[in-house]
Design an enzyme around this catalytic site. Structure first.
Site, short mmCIF file in Angstrom:
data_model
loop_
_atom_site.label_atom_id
_atom_site.label_comp_id
_atom_site.label_asym_id
_atom_site.label_seq_id
_atom_site.Cartn_x
_atom_site.Cartn_y
_atom_site.Cartn_z
N LYS A 265 -28.39 25.87 6.93
CA LYS A 265 -28.08 24.45 6.72
C LYS A 265 -27.22 24.42 8.34
O LYS A 265 -26.26 24.98 8.53
CB LYS A 265 -26.70 23.84 5.79
CG LYS A 265 -26.47 22.37 6.27
CD LYS A 265 -25.80 22.21 4.67
CE LYS A 265 -24.67 22.04 4.82
NZ LYS A 265 -23.37 21.81 4.34
N GLY B 279 0.89 -0.79 -0.21
CA GLY B 279 0.20 0.41 -0.02
C GLY B 279 0.74 1.43 0.45
O GLY B 279 0.35 2.68 -0.09
C1 R5P Z 1 -19.47 22.34 4.31
O1 R5P Z 1 -19.36 23.23 4.63
C2 R5P Z 1 -19.79 22.62 2.16
O2 R5P Z 1 -19.34 23.86 1.94
C3 R5P Z 1 -20.15 21.35 1.44
O3 R5P Z 1 -21.77 21.88 1.79
C4 R5P Z 1 -19.97 20.37 1.64
O4 R5P Z 1 -19.15 20.10 1.82
C5 R5P Z 1 -20.94 19.20 0.99
O5 R5P Z 1 -20.63 17.85 1.34
P1 R5P Z 1 -22.12 16.75 1.40
O6 R5P Z 1 -22.18 16.53 -0.09
O7 R5P Z 1 -21.54 15.65 1.72
O8 R5P Z 1 -23.16 16.57 1.94
#
Ligand code: R5P
Length: 292
Positions: free
Chosen positions: A190, A36
């Site tokens: 979010k 690896g």
């Molecule tokens: C996080 O704060 C980033 O800006 C993205 O929103 C995040 O990494 C997206 O991750 P996923 O596609 O797993 O929801």
């Protein structure tokens, strides 16, 4: 100037070398031993030369990081005069803080290794956290791809377009693209559970009925954030929805998730070698790199 296209960024590296004035490409040999471990060799004399190593560190990130470290060390110990790095996607950039007691500061570990190995300067693309730029004592530059997205979509015929950032952190970037396209922008709230990693988005009335939407984020990893945002927009009557990002990691079933949620297309840059890498960052990098 000698350009070393790292194993993770061969096409991008060659494209950059072609655009740069007076650059030649150093071929490299790389392989993985049966246990690896990783091996690289720069198959060109680099003594007293200015070397540009192009190596993104998308998954498998530890593998690509080790190749990057080995390339820096190989150039340094072979007598390179100056070592510049273009690492479009920096792995661990989402671990830029200690979110919970007892955690390491993972992005700082990488910065320390890169500096200790002897790199002289480094360039990133849309780095997830600007805090990381301050972790370096060598010059650390951040290129912005969001203008490229603005230009790309400006040339398409879209109906009443609107740009949406799937979280507040991406709003500033989305606004840049919106300014270029002269269209409105907004963001979705979010939240991420620090223990499980699970994300939830809060319902928001966005006035998107009969509009074409461009959802822009820096990273699409599992696609969960994008898929949830697309579903919400579709329920509110959005027409076409483009899922756009700087770093299309698109792990596991991210592509299926996003398309099933109702996306028309997934568009990323060639920061990552991916079938969704439809926008090249090579001209953006070369312009910045050749600035006096
Ligand atoms: C996080 O704060 C980033 O800006 C993205 O929103 C995040 O990494 C997206 O991750 P996923 O596609 O797993 O929801």
């Amino acid at each position: 100037m000698i350009v070393v296209p790292g194993p993770a960024s061969q096409i991008l590296g060659v494209e950059i070398a072609t655009l740069l004035q007076n650059a030649i490409i150093a071929p490299i040999k790389f392989k993985q031993f049966p246990d690896g471990e990783v091996y690289v060799r720069i198959e060109k004399e680099v003594k007293d030369e200015h070397i540009l190593i192009v190596q993104s560190t998308y998954p498998p990130q530890d593998y690509h990081l080790m190749q990057l470290y080995q390339l820096i060390d190989a150039a340094k110990t072979s007598g390179a005069r100056k070592i510049s790095l273009f690492v479009p996607y920096l792995a661990y950039s989402r671990q830029d803080k200690k979110f919970l007691e007892g955690e390491p500061l993972s992005s700082k570990i990488i910065c320390k290794i890169i500096e200790t190995l002897g790199a002289d300067e480094i360039y990133f693309l849309d780095i997830h956290s600007k805090i990381i730029l301050e972790m370096f004592s060598i010059p650390a530059h951040n290129l912005i791809a969001f203008d490229l997205f603005g230009q790309y979509f400006h040339e398409l015929t879209l109906q009443d377009p609107m740009i949406i950032a799937p979280d507040e952190g991406a709003l500033e970037k989305a606004q840049r693209a919106a300014a270029l396209m002269k269209c409105p922008s907004t963001y979705i709230q979010k939240a991420r559970d620090r223990y499980t990693g699970e994300t939830t988005i809060t319902f928001k009335e966005m006035n998107v009925a009969n509009r074409d939407l461009i959802l822009i984020d820096d990273i699409i990893s599992t696609g969960g954030t994008m898929a949830k945002a697309i579903e919400m927009a579709k329920k509110q009557g959005a027409k076409k929805v483009y899922a756009v990002c700087s770093h299309p990691l698109l792990i596991e079933n991210a592509k299926t998730r996003i398309l099933q949620a109702g996306a028309t297309e997934i568009i990323g840059t060639n920061s990552v070698d991916s079938e969704c890498a439809k926008i090249s960052i090579a001209p953006l990098f070369v312009k910045k790199f050749e600035e006096p």
